[in-house]
Design a protein around this motif. Sequence first.
Motif, PDB file in Angstrom:
ATOM      1  N   GLU A   1     -32.982 -13.359 -34.590  1.00 55.16           N
ATOM      2  CA  GLU A   1     -32.063 -13.274 -34.050  1.00 55.16           C
ATOM      3  C   GLU A   1     -30.457 -12.867 -34.859  1.00 55.16           C
ATOM      4  O   GLU A   1     -29.585 -12.598 -33.731  1.00 55.16           O
ATOM      5  CB  GLU A   1     -32.755 -13.125 -32.268  1.00 55.16           C
ATOM      6  N   LYS A   2     -30.393 -13.693 -35.550  1.00 50.80           N
ATOM      7  CA  LYS A   2     -28.855 -13.742 -36.058  1.00 50.80           C
ATOM      8  C   LYS A   2     -29.206 -12.556 -37.388  1.00 50.80           C
ATOM      9  O   LYS A   2     -28.094 -12.727 -37.702  1.00 50.80           O
ATOM     10  CB  LYS A   2     -28.981 -15.615 -36.575  1.00 50.80           C
ATOM     11  N   ILE A   3     -29.821 -12.048 -37.887  1.00 48.95           N
ATOM     12  CA  ILE A   3     -29.310 -11.067 -38.805  1.00 48.95           C
ATOM     13  C   ILE A   3     -28.955  -9.883 -38.646  1.00 48.95           C
ATOM     14  O   ILE A   3     -28.616  -9.498 -36.647  1.00 48.95           O
ATOM     15  CB  ILE A   3     -31.159 -10.210 -39.337  1.00 48.95           C
ATOM     16  N   ARG A   4     -27.666  -9.877 -38.810  1.00 48.06           N
ATOM     17  CA  ARG A   4     -26.653  -8.405 -38.424  1.00 48.06           C
ATOM     18  C   ARG A   4     -26.936  -7.333 -39.274  1.00 48.06           C
ATOM     19  O   ARG A   4     -27.044  -6.539 -38.127  1.00 48.06           O
ATOM     20  CB  ARG A   4     -25.372  -9.389 -38.864  1.00 48.06           C
ATOM     21  N   THR A   5     -26.763  -7.907 -40.463  1.00 52.81           N
ATOM     22  CA  THR A   5     -27.667  -6.631 -40.791  1.00 52.81           C
ATOM     23  C   THR A   5     -27.888  -6.787 -42.641  1.00 52.81           C
ATOM     24  O   THR A   5     -28.708  -7.636 -42.591  1.00 52.81           O
ATOM     25  CB  THR A   5     -25.645  -5.185 -41.922  1.00 52.81           C
TER      26      THR A   5
ATOM     27  N   CYS B   1     -28.044 -10.207 -44.176  1.00 54.83           N
ATOM     28  CA  CYS B   1     -26.818 -10.627 -43.587  1.00 54.83           C
ATOM     29  C   CYS B   1     -26.757 -11.263 -42.450  1.00 54.83           C
ATOM     30  O   CYS B   1     -26.872 -10.522 -41.484  1.00 54.83           O
ATOM     31  CB  CYS B   1     -25.940  -9.519 -43.701  1.00 54.83           C
ATOM     32  N   CYS B   2     -26.688 -12.472 -42.035  1.00 52.45           N
ATOM     33  CA  CYS B   2     -26.474 -13.443 -40.902  1.00 52.45           C
ATOM     34  C   CYS B   2     -25.140 -13.340 -39.958  1.00 52.45           C
ATOM     35  O   CYS B   2     -23.918 -12.834 -40.739  1.00 52.45           O
ATOM     36  CB  CYS B   2     -27.197 -14.581 -41.241  1.00 52.45           C
ATOM     37  N   GLU B   3     -25.350 -13.440 -38.655  1.00 53.93           N
ATOM     38  CA  GLU B   3     -24.198 -13.671 -38.403  1.00 53.93           C
ATOM     39  C   GLU B   3     -23.237 -14.959 -38.961  1.00 53.93           C
ATOM     40  O   GLU B   3     -22.096 -14.370 -38.503  1.00 53.93           O
ATOM     41  CB  GLU B   3     -24.585 -13.848 -36.809  1.00 53.93           C
ATOM     42  N   THR B   4     -23.733 -15.753 -39.297  1.00 57.65           N
ATOM     43  CA  THR B   4     -23.341 -17.007 -39.690  1.00 57.65           C
ATOM     44  C   THR B   4     -21.956 -16.901 -40.999  1.00 57.65           C
ATOM     45  O   THR B   4     -21.240 -17.060 -42.193  1.00 57.65           O
ATOM     46  CB  THR B   4     -23.571 -17.684 -40.685  1.00 57.65           C
TER      47      THR B   4
ATOM     48  N   ARG C   1     -25.617 -14.157 -46.814  1.00 56.27           N
ATOM     49  CA  ARG C   1     -26.157 -13.439 -47.581  1.00 56.27           C
ATOM     50  C   ARG C   1     -27.403 -13.756 -48.174  1.00 56.27           C
ATOM     51  O   ARG C   1     -27.349 -14.267 -49.432  1.00 56.27           O
ATOM     52  CB  ARG C   1     -25.188 -12.645 -48.388  1.00 56.27           C
TER      53      ARG C   1
END
Length: 89
Positions: free
Chosen positions: A42-46, A56-59, A62
């Motif tokens: 659920e924290k994966i952004r791209t 790439c995670c929300e934080t 990479r």
Amino acid sequence: MRTPDLRGRKDSGPSAARQGEGYCDMIRLTRLNGERFVVNAEKIRTIEATPDTVVCCETGERMMVKETLDEVIRRAIDYGRLLRRPVTD
């Protein structure tokens, strides 16, 4: 960490979250050096294919992984389906 009620459900493969193993909000991936790790789906952004797959995670972190872009997407979708499946007795 949210722990879905998974009693009575079959494991749907290597990416399925399993109760009691400490990664219920996670999917398993492999770094390029072969090291296995888990990431909160659920924290994966791209996810990029550059040609290596980069998660790439929300934080802003990479991570380069061995799995293909399509495999990471499949694991994230499988995880989401697992969470949203109706619980039946």
